[in-house]
Write a protein that holds these residues in place. Sequence first.
Motif, PDB file in Angstrom:
ATOM      1  N   GLY A 179       0.818  -1.205   0.000  1.00  0.00           N
ATOM      2  CA  GLY A 179       0.000   0.000   0.000  1.00  0.00           C
ATOM      3  C   GLY A 179       0.846   1.247   0.000  1.00  0.00           C
ATOM      4  O   GLY A 179       2.073   1.194  -0.162  1.00  0.00           O
ATOM      5  N   LYS A 180       0.218   2.380   0.208  1.00  0.00           N
ATOM      6  CA  LYS A 180       0.907   3.659   0.256  1.00  0.00           C
ATOM      7  C   LYS A 180       1.326   3.978   1.688  1.00  0.00           C
ATOM      8  O   LYS A 180       0.523   3.851   2.622  1.00  0.00           O
ATOM      9  CB  LYS A 180      -0.012   4.777  -0.254  1.00  0.00           C
ATOM     10  N   LEU A 225       8.861  -4.875  10.698  1.00  0.00           N
ATOM     11  CA  LEU A 225       8.246  -5.455   9.512  1.00  0.00           C
ATOM     12  C   LEU A 225       9.310  -6.181   8.691  1.00  0.00           C
ATOM     13  O   LEU A 225      10.507  -6.005   8.911  1.00  0.00           O
ATOM     14  CB  LEU A 225       7.610  -4.361   8.649  1.00  0.00           C
ATOM     15  N   LYS A 226       8.862  -6.977   7.744  1.00  0.00           N
ATOM     16  CA  LYS A 226       9.787  -7.571   6.781  1.00  0.00           C
ATOM     17  C   LYS A 226       9.101  -7.645   5.418  1.00  0.00           C
ATOM     18  O   LYS A 226       7.939  -7.282   5.275  1.00  0.00           O
ATOM     19  CB  LYS A 226      10.237  -8.959   7.235  1.00  0.00           C
ATOM     20  N   ASP A 227       9.863  -8.079   4.417  1.00  0.00           N
ATOM     21  CA  ASP A 227       9.363  -8.233   3.041  1.00  0.00           C
ATOM     22  C   ASP A 227       8.969  -6.891   2.435  1.00  0.00           C
ATOM     23  O   ASP A 227       8.014  -6.782   1.675  1.00  0.00           O
ATOM     24  CB  ASP A 227       8.165  -9.192   2.990  1.00  0.00           C
ATOM     25  N   VAL A 228       9.732  -5.842   2.754  1.00  0.00           N
ATOM     26  CA  VAL A 228       9.392  -4.488   2.324  1.00  0.00           C
ATOM     27  C   VAL A 228      10.277  -4.058   1.151  1.00  0.00           C
ATOM     28  O   VAL A 228      11.496  -4.228   1.175  1.00  0.00           O
ATOM     29  CB  VAL A 228       9.578  -3.479   3.479  1.00  0.00           C
ATOM     30  N   ALA A 229       9.664  -3.488   0.136  1.00  0.00           N
ATOM     31  CA  ALA A 229      10.365  -2.750  -0.914  1.00  0.00           C
ATOM     32  C   ALA A 229       9.445  -1.647  -1.387  1.00  0.00           C
ATOM     33  O   ALA A 229       8.220  -1.789  -1.360  1.00  0.00           O
ATOM     34  CB  ALA A 229      10.754  -3.654  -2.076  1.00  0.00           C
ATOM     35  N   TYR A 230      10.017  -0.528  -1.792  1.00  0.00           N
ATOM     36  CA  TYR A 230       9.188   0.556  -2.309  1.00  0.00           C
ATOM     37  C   TYR A 230       9.502   0.806  -3.773  1.00  0.00           C
ATOM     38  O   TYR A 230      10.620   0.600  -4.240  1.00  0.00           O
ATOM     39  CB  TYR A 230       9.324   1.831  -1.475  1.00  0.00           C
ATOM     40  N   GLN A 231       8.471   1.237  -4.499  1.00  0.00           N
ATOM     41  CA  GLN A 231       8.574   1.494  -5.929  1.00  0.00           C
ATOM     42  C   GLN A 231       8.175   2.942  -6.214  1.00  0.00           C
ATOM     43  O   GLN A 231       7.240   3.469  -5.630  1.00  0.00           O
ATOM     44  CB  GLN A 231       7.649   0.565  -6.719  1.00  0.00           C
ATOM     45  N   PHE A 278      12.150   2.765 -10.405  1.00  0.00           N
ATOM     46  CA  PHE A 278      13.048   2.004  -9.547  1.00  0.00           C
ATOM     47  C   PHE A 278      12.315   1.280  -8.430  1.00  0.00           C
ATOM     48  O   PHE A 278      11.131   1.524  -8.167  1.00  0.00           O
ATOM     49  CB  PHE A 278      14.138   2.901  -8.963  1.00  0.00           C
ATOM     50  N   GLN A 279      13.078   0.409  -7.774  1.00  0.00           N
ATOM     51  CA  GLN A 279      12.595  -0.340  -6.602  1.00  0.00           C
ATOM     52  C   GLN A 279      13.762  -0.524  -5.646  1.00  0.00           C
ATOM     53  O   GLN A 279      14.866  -0.874  -6.065  1.00  0.00           O
ATOM     54  CB  GLN A 279      12.049  -1.702  -7.028  1.00  0.00           C
ATOM     55  N   PHE A 280      13.535  -0.262  -4.350  1.00  0.00           N
ATOM     56  CA  PHE A 280      14.583  -0.401  -3.345  1.00  0.00           C
ATOM     57  C   PHE A 280      14.086  -1.183  -2.141  1.00  0.00           C
ATOM     58  O   PHE A 280      12.941  -1.006  -1.697  1.00  0.00           O
ATOM     59  CB  PHE A 280      15.055   0.984  -2.870  1.00  0.00           C
ATOM     60  N   GLY A 281      14.965  -2.039  -1.608  1.00  0.00           N
ATOM     61  CA  GLY A 281      14.715  -2.730  -0.353  1.00  0.00           C
ATOM     62  C   GLY A 281      15.526  -2.083   0.761  1.00  0.00           C
ATOM     63  O   GLY A 281      15.847  -0.897   0.708  1.00  0.00           O
ATOM     64  N   GLY A 282      15.898  -2.858   1.780  1.00  0.00           N
ATOM     65  CA  GLY A 282      16.660  -2.316   2.896  1.00  0.00           C
ATOM     66  C   GLY A 282      17.094  -3.416   3.839  1.00  0.00           C
ATOM     67  O   GLY A 282      16.967  -4.603   3.531  1.00  0.00           O
ATOM     68  N   ASN A 326       4.609   4.080  -2.828  1.00  0.00           N
ATOM     69  CA  ASN A 326       4.046   2.737  -2.993  1.00  0.00           C
ATOM     70  C   ASN A 326       4.988   1.672  -2.438  1.00  0.00           C
ATOM     71  O   ASN A 326       6.153   1.589  -2.830  1.00  0.00           O
ATOM     72  CB  ASN A 326       3.781   2.460  -4.471  1.00  0.00           C
ATOM     73  N   VAL A 327       4.486   0.852  -1.523  1.00  0.00           N
ATOM     74  CA  VAL A 327       5.254  -0.240  -0.909  1.00  0.00           C
ATOM     75  C   VAL A 327       4.663  -1.567  -1.348  1.00  0.00           C
ATOM     76  O   VAL A 327       3.436  -1.744  -1.348  1.00  0.00           O
ATOM     77  CB  VAL A 327       5.240  -0.125   0.631  1.00  0.00           C
TER      78      VAL A 327
END
Length: 544
Positions: A290-291, A479-485, A460-464, A536-537
């Motif tokens: 979600g956002k 949290l886990k399994d996070v990436a943003y676009q 682009f897309q980034f994790g952490g 957007n995540v």
Amino acid sequence: MNRRDFLQVAGMGTAAMWIPLSAMSRPISPELLLQPMDIAKNKRLADAALNAAKSKGATYADVRIGRYLNQFVITREDKVQNIVNTESYGVGIRVIADGCWGFAAVVDANDEKTTAQAAEQAVAIAKANARLQTEPVQLAPQKGAGEVSWKSPIKKNAFEIPIKEKADLLLSANAAAMKNGANYVNSLLFLVNEQKYFASTDGSYIDQDVHRIWPVFTVTAIDEASGKFETRDSLSAPMGLGYEYMATNPKDKVSGITTRYNTGYDILEDITAAAKQAKEKLKAKSVEAGKYDLVLDPSHLWLTIHESVGHPLELDRVLGYEANFAGTSFATLDKWKTKSFKYGSNLVNLFADKLQPGSLGAVAYDDEGVKTKRWDLVKEGVLVNYQAIRDQAHIIGEKESHGCCYADSWSSVQFQRMPNVSLAAGKTPLSVDDMIKDVKKGIYIIGDGSFSIDQQRYNFQFGGQLFYEIKDGKIAGMLKDVAYQSNTQEFWNSCAKICDERDYRLGGSFFDGKGQPPQSSAVSHGSATARFNGVNVINTARKI
């Protein structure tokens, strides 16, 4: 950045754990690491090359004599896996003849005859290339610097520290990780010393001694019941410092979650936290897509700056001259010429800087003998400039080079490389805690992870490394399994707040890949913690 032509060390998977193959030149004993170059000899070799080039018709020539030293101390759990010392030494000569570039290099040059012959070869190559040249090279004017020297302002030469002391530090860190729940741990100390001598027909004789250091690790925690595992990499930044970087133990905390590492790095503190956090990640809640408003720590934001600002504002990518390692650039000259293209929000001030103390890119002169400086790239959100070197400056109406030309070896021709590119801190006093208090639904991201960006440096897309849910102004858990676009322009225009100078920190990499044949350079990116609204995540969990 790209991992092509890199050697993976000890099974470590992050960008920090890859060693460029070009660094693995030849082994050298520890005592030889401490022998400096002979400046008087270098001047004789350089003058022989410059005179030979001019006698054969070169209108310009420069000589780079380089000695590149690397040391790697590599450990895993309670064992030292490897200790490597490497040296690469030689001379690279670049000329302009008949309006065209030519380049030649020679390894282990020890006499004037050898460098003169290499210079003559460079001129012959330039004249041969000139038959295909459509426009002559236009060099921005550059006044000769005379005879000058510069050295990284280090307090402790890391190469002088006994190997045992460095290995014991890594093993102690590994033990702390295992004691606090890690199942596996790899650690590495990577040291670099570039001894560089530059001379040119402009009248420059520049000696520089550049030092860099990078301590890194990966800890792994396993859930024995399910067989699943999580990792957490170090939050250290590679720095243009000496071994004093390992001797400082800063204790200031960011929101009680992680430690700030500004000028010193406490590896024992970081690895202890990493072991606990890797275990915590096993039980963390998987993010709901979600956002979200994203609060991005400098240990994460540096990579987003690198990919979405640093690379697309390299002038050779903008012009289409360079397309290796993720393409050209969306930030074309027509956008810059409008003087109104909104790269980001009004808060966004992005600048290039080759002077910042402790940064990886800090030198006094670049590899064209140009005195380094700081300049604006994006000012109050508007695109105002690019990164340009001597033969590019006229294209954007500049009267001088920006001083960002670099080669990763004496055997490589120098070309436009990214300087330190950073986000200026906010002007209004603002702490991370205060920033989080203002977030209703958000995610706090710490550390860099996987990334992907398109061929125009736009989508682009980034994790952490670490992700914390923010609910109604408070940290609500991991949290886990996070990436943003996002895309570059949308993302930087969503920047709503930036912490002040007290929170400003450097991140960066030794391994910025560019060119064909590929070269690798070291670059830092600074920022304070910043907030980006409505990003957007996605959930990256593998569906089985």
